[in-house]
Design a protein around this motif. Structure first.
Motif, PDB file in Angstrom:
ATOM      1  N   PHE A  92       0.830  -1.240   0.067  1.00  0.00           N
ATOM      2  CA  PHE A  92       0.011  -0.041   0.061  1.00  0.00           C
ATOM      3  C   PHE A  92       0.893   1.137   0.001  1.00  0.00           C
ATOM      4  O   PHE A  92       1.700   1.422   0.931  1.00  0.00           O
ATOM      5  CB  PHE A  92      -0.858   0.048   1.260  1.00  0.00           C
ATOM      6  CG  PHE A  92      -1.654  -1.226   1.322  1.00  0.00           C
ATOM      7  CD1 PHE A  92      -2.667  -1.507   0.346  1.00  0.00           C
ATOM      8  CD2 PHE A  92      -1.412  -2.054   2.409  1.00  0.00           C
ATOM      9  CE1 PHE A  92      -3.388  -2.672   0.817  1.00  0.00           C
ATOM     10  CE2 PHE A  92      -1.917  -3.268   2.643  1.00  0.00           C
ATOM     11  CZ  PHE A  92      -3.148  -3.577   1.755  1.00  0.00           C
ATOM     12  N   GLU A 137       5.999  -5.726   6.590  1.00  0.00           N
ATOM     13  CA  GLU A 137       6.654  -4.286   6.829  1.00  0.00           C
ATOM     14  C   GLU A 137       7.690  -4.415   5.212  1.00  0.00           C
ATOM     15  O   GLU A 137       8.250  -5.270   5.165  1.00  0.00           O
ATOM     16  CB  GLU A 137       7.242  -4.150   7.978  1.00  0.00           C
ATOM     17  CG  GLU A 137       6.300  -4.120   8.998  1.00  0.00           C
ATOM     18  CD  GLU A 137       6.889  -3.537  10.318  1.00  0.00           C
ATOM     19  OE1 GLU A 137       7.725  -3.309  10.451  1.00  0.00           O
ATOM     20  OE2 GLU A 137       5.770  -3.002  10.988  1.00  0.00           O
ATOM     21  N   THR A 138       7.406  -3.296   4.833  1.00  0.00           N
ATOM     22  CA  THR A 138       8.455  -3.228   3.728  1.00  0.00           C
ATOM     23  C   THR A 138       8.744  -1.759   3.350  1.00  0.00           C
ATOM     24  O   THR A 138       8.085  -0.953   4.118  1.00  0.00           O
ATOM     25  CB  THR A 138       8.021  -3.791   2.282  1.00  0.00           C
ATOM     26  OG1 THR A 138       8.967  -3.665   1.225  1.00  0.00           O
ATOM     27  CG2 THR A 138       6.686  -3.112   1.870  1.00  0.00           C
ATOM     28  N   ASP A 139       9.645  -1.243   2.602  1.00  0.00           N
ATOM     29  CA  ASP A 139      10.041   0.056   2.156  1.00  0.00           C
ATOM     30  C   ASP A 139       9.662   0.173   0.608  1.00  0.00           C
ATOM     31  O   ASP A 139       9.999  -0.778  -0.319  1.00  0.00           O
ATOM     32  CB  ASP A 139      11.481   0.466   2.095  1.00  0.00           C
ATOM     33  CG  ASP A 139      11.614   0.863   3.520  1.00  0.00           C
ATOM     34  OD1 ASP A 139      10.996   0.476   4.609  1.00  0.00           O
ATOM     35  OD2 ASP A 139      12.674   1.663   3.590  1.00  0.00           O
ATOM     36  N   PRO A 154       1.775   4.735   0.878  1.00  0.00           N
ATOM     37  CA  PRO A 154       1.662   5.672   2.091  1.00  0.00           C
ATOM     38  C   PRO A 154       1.028   6.959   1.348  1.00  0.00           C
ATOM     39  O   PRO A 154       1.479   7.412   0.554  1.00  0.00           O
ATOM     40  CB  PRO A 154       3.032   5.984   2.701  1.00  0.00           C
ATOM     41  CG  PRO A 154       3.861   4.847   2.483  1.00  0.00           C
ATOM     42  CD  PRO A 154       3.555   4.222   1.101  1.00  0.00           C
ATOM     43  N   GLY A 155       0.041   7.419   2.104  1.00  0.00           N
ATOM     44  CA  GLY A 155      -0.667   8.462   1.536  1.00  0.00           C
ATOM     45  C   GLY A 155      -1.476   8.359   0.519  1.00  0.00           C
ATOM     46  O   GLY A 155      -2.178   9.295   0.082  1.00  0.00           O
ATOM     47  N   HIS A 156      -1.849   7.071  -0.133  1.00  0.00           N
ATOM     48  CA  HIS A 156      -2.808   7.069  -1.003  1.00  0.00           C
ATOM     49  C   HIS A 156      -3.785   5.978  -0.650  1.00  0.00           C
ATOM     50  O   HIS A 156      -3.785   5.401   0.567  1.00  0.00           O
ATOM     51  CB  HIS A 156      -1.819   6.003  -2.186  1.00  0.00           C
ATOM     52  CG  HIS A 156      -2.479   5.917  -3.434  1.00  0.00           C
ATOM     53  ND1 HIS A 156      -3.302   4.891  -3.607  1.00  0.00           N
ATOM     54  CD2 HIS A 156      -2.448   6.627  -4.589  1.00  0.00           C
ATOM     55  CE1 HIS A 156      -3.836   5.336  -4.963  1.00  0.00           C
ATOM     56  NE2 HIS A 156      -3.085   6.232  -5.454  1.00  0.00           N
ATOM     57  N   ILE A 158       5.784   8.489  -4.955  1.00  0.00           N
ATOM     58  CA  ILE A 158       7.047   9.192  -5.270  1.00  0.00           C
ATOM     59  C   ILE A 158       8.309   8.259  -5.257  1.00  0.00           C
ATOM     60  O   ILE A 158       8.058   7.015  -4.897  1.00  0.00           O
ATOM     61  CB  ILE A 158       7.460  10.249  -4.221  1.00  0.00           C
ATOM     62  CG1 ILE A 158       6.937   9.501  -2.765  1.00  0.00           C
ATOM     63  CG2 ILE A 158       6.479  11.276  -4.456  1.00  0.00           C
ATOM     64  CD1 ILE A 158       7.371  10.411  -1.474  1.00  0.00           C
ATOM     65  N   THR A 183      10.993   8.100  -3.725  1.00  0.00           N
ATOM     66  CA  THR A 183      11.739   8.111  -2.465  1.00  0.00           C
ATOM     67  C   THR A 183      11.186   7.015  -1.602  1.00  0.00           C
ATOM     68  O   THR A 183       9.870   6.906  -1.499  1.00  0.00           O
ATOM     69  CB  THR A 183      11.570   9.243  -1.672  1.00  0.00           C
ATOM     70  OG1 THR A 183      12.091  10.599  -2.466  1.00  0.00           O
ATOM     71  CG2 THR A 183      12.092   9.483  -0.331  1.00  0.00           C
ATOM     72  N   ILE A 221      -4.912   1.509   0.426  1.00  0.00           N
ATOM     73  CA  ILE A 221      -5.103   0.638   1.783  1.00  0.00           C
ATOM     74  C   ILE A 221      -6.626   0.840   2.011  1.00  0.00           C
ATOM     75  O   ILE A 221      -7.188  -0.039   2.492  1.00  0.00           O
ATOM     76  CB  ILE A 221      -4.247   1.164   2.983  1.00  0.00           C
ATOM     77  CG1 ILE A 221      -4.448   0.006   4.063  1.00  0.00           C
ATOM     78  CG2 ILE A 221      -4.513   2.697   3.269  1.00  0.00           C
ATOM     79  CD1 ILE A 221      -3.451   0.420   5.224  1.00  0.00           C
ATOM     80  N   GLY A 248       0.676  -8.161   5.304  1.00  0.00           N
ATOM     81  CA  GLY A 248       0.962  -7.776   6.474  1.00  0.00           C
ATOM     82  C   GLY A 248       2.424  -7.742   7.004  1.00  0.00           C
ATOM     83  O   GLY A 248       2.963  -7.700   7.869  1.00  0.00           O
ATOM     84  N   ARG A 264       9.451   4.761   1.131  1.00  0.00           N
ATOM     85  CA  ARG A 264       8.746   5.292   2.337  1.00  0.00           C
ATOM     86  C   ARG A 264       8.249   3.566   2.933  1.00  0.00           C
ATOM     87  O   ARG A 264       8.121   2.743   2.202  1.00  0.00           O
ATOM     88  CB  ARG A 264       7.291   5.828   2.067  1.00  0.00           C
ATOM     89  CG  ARG A 264       7.364   7.224   1.246  1.00  0.00           C
ATOM     90  CD  ARG A 264       7.652   8.272   2.381  1.00  0.00           C
ATOM     91  NE  ARG A 264       9.190   8.485   2.763  1.00  0.00           N
ATOM     92  CZ  ARG A 264       9.682   9.235   3.612  1.00  0.00           C
ATOM     93  NH1 ARG A 264       8.864   9.844   4.388  1.00  0.00           N
ATOM     94  NH2 ARG A 264      10.996   9.211   3.833  1.00  0.00           N
ATOM     95  N   GLN A 265       8.020   3.883   4.198  1.00  0.00           N
ATOM     96  CA  GLN A 265       7.890   2.698   5.098  1.00  0.00           C
ATOM     97  C   GLN A 265       6.427   2.138   4.861  1.00  0.00           C
ATOM     98  O   GLN A 265       5.428   3.128   4.896  1.00  0.00           O
ATOM     99  CB  GLN A 265       7.813   2.805   6.465  1.00  0.00           C
ATOM    100  CG  GLN A 265       9.361   3.241   6.801  1.00  0.00           C
ATOM    101  CD  GLN A 265       9.709   3.258   8.442  1.00  0.00           C
ATOM    102  OE1 GLN A 265       9.555   2.199   9.030  1.00  0.00           O
ATOM    103  NE2 GLN A 265       9.360   4.515   8.831  1.00  0.00           N
ATOM    104  N   THR A 266       6.014   1.077   4.724  1.00  0.00           N
ATOM    105  CA  THR A 266       4.585   0.642   4.478  1.00  0.00           C
ATOM    106  C   THR A 266       4.500  -0.941   4.866  1.00  0.00           C
ATOM    107  O   THR A 266       5.511  -1.510   5.256  1.00  0.00           O
ATOM    108  CB  THR A 266       3.875   1.029   3.182  1.00  0.00           C
ATOM    109  OG1 THR A 266       2.522   0.725   3.246  1.00  0.00           O
ATOM    110  CG2 THR A 266       4.528   0.195   1.982  1.00  0.00           C
ATOM    111  N   VAL A 267       3.265  -1.406   4.597  1.00  0.00           N
ATOM    112  CA  VAL A 267       3.102  -2.886   4.700  1.00  0.00           C
ATOM    113  C   VAL A 267       2.355  -3.469   3.524  1.00  0.00           C
ATOM    114  O   VAL A 267       1.915  -2.781   2.966  1.00  0.00           O
ATOM    115  CB  VAL A 267       2.151  -3.186   6.097  1.00  0.00           C
ATOM    116  CG1 VAL A 267       2.885  -2.665   7.251  1.00  0.00           C
ATOM    117  CG2 VAL A 267       0.788  -2.714   5.811  1.00  0.00           C
TER     118      VAL A 267
END
Lengths: 366, 366, 366, 366
Positions: A102, A318-320, A104-106, A305, A307, A109, A316, A309-312
């Motif tokens: 997912f 965790e990934t960048d 982040p900021g989108h 972007i 760059t 999710i 389930g 960013r940390q997400t999942v």
């Protein structure tokens, strides 16, 4: 408004995903007898079209709109107008990463959480591509407005990009169409180019504020209390992807004003009452005053972007995540024609609503 | 939404004027079996009630709400709930001046222009008194939410009054109920009292910014694209009298952020995904993320002030108008419970909408 | 409902004219995760398709439906589903006569009067061709119903054609798919063939009554008072072209019954209450009882006939008009799958509405 | 339409139960400047009022309507009009039996199943008492129609009671107000009195057919396809308690007609086209033709009768139920003014809708 429809009498229902065969909308309730052809709509779509300069996504889409119904011999018939835009550049690529994780900021999710399924290709339904349908519908609204209120004019432009604002002392409407940012300030246009270049090269993106002004709106459009003109404008603008704030007139700044400052004093002009200022942004009590209707909205920075960013992931883990692809460094740029389109749709809708209830009769002053 | 109704499934239709016999609303679509009595609603109305301190209008209204339908043996029946509040302090007075002239910054002129007739007594339909109906409806929504989503909590407070903001480092939720401004900052509460006193004594008024936060909102509420949770919140807040701007999360400030800054990064917590920040204000793509939903709105300064302002009469004559009467120097204060009520109504509506479409099933992560 | 949209939560907006490039509909609010492909929809469209026997129009249309959005990897995503059917057999011909004169009994004249313009080619928007979109939408509703209420079954059939009725003693559901009239009575099927042949050869047409029954509808669907299940069914059926009457249960015949006769008495069965009769047609107080929902509607005779009828031209001249072309001698035949589709849409809509408001919880008996 | 609201622009939301403190409705979207007072509404309510003769319930209700909002100095202001009717004769009695058992043919059981709770006192929300609100709203619609379409006239009457029909050869409009049945046939009035007396004394009840005709409706009202004038009329009439069938023009009988018979031929009159017959009931393609709009609906027999009927209790026990109380032997009688009111509301709504979309411009003929 209901799910994918907006408007009361002039109603627009949009459909389609970024990477499906097509997107489009059904425009219902348009007055009959309005001159309309694809050639009337295409220029508006061309303004929003991707790939026109290096500051917007490099996706190549002709965004050719087709009218499939509701127009006969060059005029609207009063029946639903179906507008379709084929997706031609759904680049065949590996969506593996976005499919699983997912951004982040989108909306990735939340679509997943709500529906348990999402069309992840290019953002699916949550893609900014949906706004092409709005611009097409706005073109229909503009055509009808041109017939019904000849002097009405809608103009959108950027007033802020990231930390850079315009200098209103340099405001020049002619400049708007001269630069890739729709900014009415020639000096800003140059500065912003450097600023955005730097952001883009550093794999970043940035937000923006767009202002849309409608001149020539007759007094009396709007309705108490939940179909107020400003309430409907707020809903319309906030419904655009990535918008996080909406202002009418002074907007959030009105909190800092006193009643003495904020009062738009009134004098008699040759054609009736005239206001000495327009803090109200052309709307009082939800009803247009006859002054320019002024609306602003903030667009957040593009979430896709380069760059990390940390997400999942959906599983389930965790990934960048780095979002590759052809994304606008400032999605606010292409939001300008979209904001204009929403303004056109809301104004026409309220014109029809007002005509329905009051017959267009106005209370006299003087 | 349509004229005086808002909501999709949980629908509220308000009616009534400031100086008519009563005001009220019809609440339709409430789930059945919810425990509800006048005693559940009255506390919310008491918070909005005028005349509680020197910073709000001195009109004396008990604002006693009566439930006329839709509740049987202490429980909602699923049929429309009619809530009525009698107007008891419509002070008999001479409205001659307001009847004839239009208050600058007020809806007087637009109601006249649109309808050719207006109930000028106390502002009629455009009076802030209408918001009592919203608060009553919000009380019903809160009761239903309490039954359906036990942990959900809605809190409103002022974060700005005129040029004075709060210091978020001093944020103390307990403080909110301790001062007349609903401000979560004890130092600000003292300063603001002096500030508003001075404004009031100088025959002036001032605007405000209210923040409403909903904690415990489940992920998945909202809908693309024109019934987005944020779109409906924007419409709801903008429909409150005197509101000129609405923000979700970072709001207008999101324009100045970069994509790197704005990304609410995600990690896995014990109960699923957790966000490391909340720039989004709990909403992505129009759908709730499970984080607190954060909404702010700006209220313009009261337009009815004792300082003379230039205006015109209905007959078209220029005049200077002083608005006597019992007006709030900062109408934003009493907008706090109103904002909370609108938040409650919108959240319940979207909870029902979501349950209707998806059955409340959620996509799994992990 | 609004102009070209019907439904509350499951909303269908149709668009398109008989002789435009395509017709179709947008289906909004469908639950996510429903298995759906073109192959699921096509069989329903094939049942309505023209040109299948000599009793329906000889226009050759494959009526191939395409899903343009809202389905991903074979499942609905909860976003709008766009269904498009191209018009392939818009026979190039001279519309001069219909273009200028109004067919008696047809919408030609009212479209002209209302809109001042009409797409006269093949009846334009008022063509029965629009019902293909309804059948497609009904296919989506059936797929969702199959997932949500497995036992639910919708069956439509003709019970009267012109002066010929069925003999209910011979009712045989298997027979429905065996004859061109969808009549559940083998003897009638033979008689009706002769009857309709004679009418057709004498350049005439005839009306019909269609009955649609839904078995397995759970108790509790519907809502007081203006979104009653029967009220919405009445609107849905009456919205089909050429329908002039709608009945629920005993329908118009209920006027002749006494209260003693009409009471559907109740006994306790193994799984709860059981009714000893079904005069109510499965609906009491606007809410389903759990018995079969029974709805009937009358379709007037096709107005486009080869027998000359007196009329006027747009220029105001009196004339006698013969309507050439490929018209159904009994348009009621093809209305059977349309009625089924409307039943499916209304039931799904009310299922979602009920789930939204009540969560699907039912009051216990016993 | 949504739950307890009907109408698009002229919107009526009713509320209230038979034995609560009051019932009423909110009328939103009424044109401003319409002369209106309680005295204009009361006569319509008096026609529906119970206890006027031995053929209607003996409940004594003055049915005094109060206007609580939306009217100022004798004219509508364009804001919501709240109409309230207090319940004064909620006879204190033992509801033990109805509270526990479900009347066959009544909504008792479905309200319980859907909501798990019901206000059983006098039928609660499902009581015919709710129709008083409709009649009040219809009075507002009539006042607005009188201002907008001076010649428009709405007349309702009974054409069938039980097995007794009227003789159309004896049709006499003057007779309608002369007898307790609103029957336009003096001979029938006498016969029906005996017939209903006998039914009443035998502890029975009976159904009825009501016809409502609107003369002077301008051509062009209505809209394709789901807001057709007939579709909205069907929904409106079917939403009245106990209605099981709705017909426009020839209605169900149109099934037996041929196309030659059913064609309403057109000639040119002095003021434009004239139809030689009115099988269509004044509506073609969902749009008014300018001929009288003719609508009929069937009302089932009152389910509350003194003859014992088999049923079950909420606890699941079988029982025989006699419904005591003050019930109409033919509830169809009081449905006459209700049908008129619904016709008035639908026509005004479509007049406003049409004015909104087309501006009221009409296509010329001749």
């Amino acid at each position: 408004m209901s799910l994918n429809t907006f408007g009361h009498l002039f109603r627009v229902t949009t459909w389609g995903e970024s990477h499906g065969p097509a997107i489009g909308c059904t425009v219902d309730g348009c007055p009959p007898g309005v001159t309309l052809s694809e050639a009337d709509l295409q220029p508006w779509l061309d303004r929003r079209k991707p790939g026109q300069n290096k500051y917007t996504t490099q996706r190549k889409e002709p965004d050719e709109v087709r009218i499939l119904s509701g127009v006969f011999e060059g005029k609207t018939t009063g029946t639903p107008i179906q507008l379709m835009i084929e997706n031609t550049d759904q680049r065949s690529k590996d969506y593996g990463e976005i499919a699983g994780a997912f951004r982040p900021g989108h909306a990735d999710i939340t679509y997943h959480q709500k529906y348990g399924i999402r069309d992840y290709r290019g953002g699916g339904r949550s893609s900014a591509r949906e706004t092409a349908s709005r611009v097409a519908a706005g073109g229909v609204a503009r055509a009808a407005l041109a017939a019904l209120v000849p002097g009405l004019k809608i103009t959108g432009y950027m007033v802020q990009m990231g930390v850079k604002g315009i200098d209103r002392a340099r405001f020049d409407a002619v400049e708007i169409e001269q630069n890739p940012f729709w900014v009415p300030d020639a000096v800003a246009a140059v500065e912003w180019a450097d600023y955005l270049d730097a952001l883009r090269l550093s794999h970043n993106s940035v937000g923006a504020v767009i202002e849309v002004v409608a001149d020539g709106v007759p007094a009396g459009l709007g309705a108490p209390l939940y179909a107020k003109l400003d309430s409907d404008l707020a809903a319309a603008m906030m419904s655009i992807n990535a918008v996080k704030g909406v202002e009418i007139g002074e907007g959030m700044a009105s909190a800092a004003l006193t009643g003495v400052e904020n009062a738009d004093e009134i004098r008699m002009g040759l054609d009736g009452p005239e206001f000495l200022s327009n803090h109200a942004g052309g709307i009082l009590g939800g009803i247009s005053t006859g002054q320019p209707v002024v609306c602003r909205f903030a667009v957040k920075p593009t979430s896709s972007i380069l760059t990390p960013r940390q997400t999942v992931t959906q599983a389930g883990q965790e990934t960048d995540l780095i979002t590759k692809g052809r994304h606008d460094p400032c999605v606010g740029i292409r939001a300008v024609p979209v904001g204009e389109a929403m303004m056109a749709c809301v104004l026409l809708d309220h014109l029809l609503l007002d005509r329905g209830q009051t017959g267009g009769v106005r209370g006299r002053i003087g």
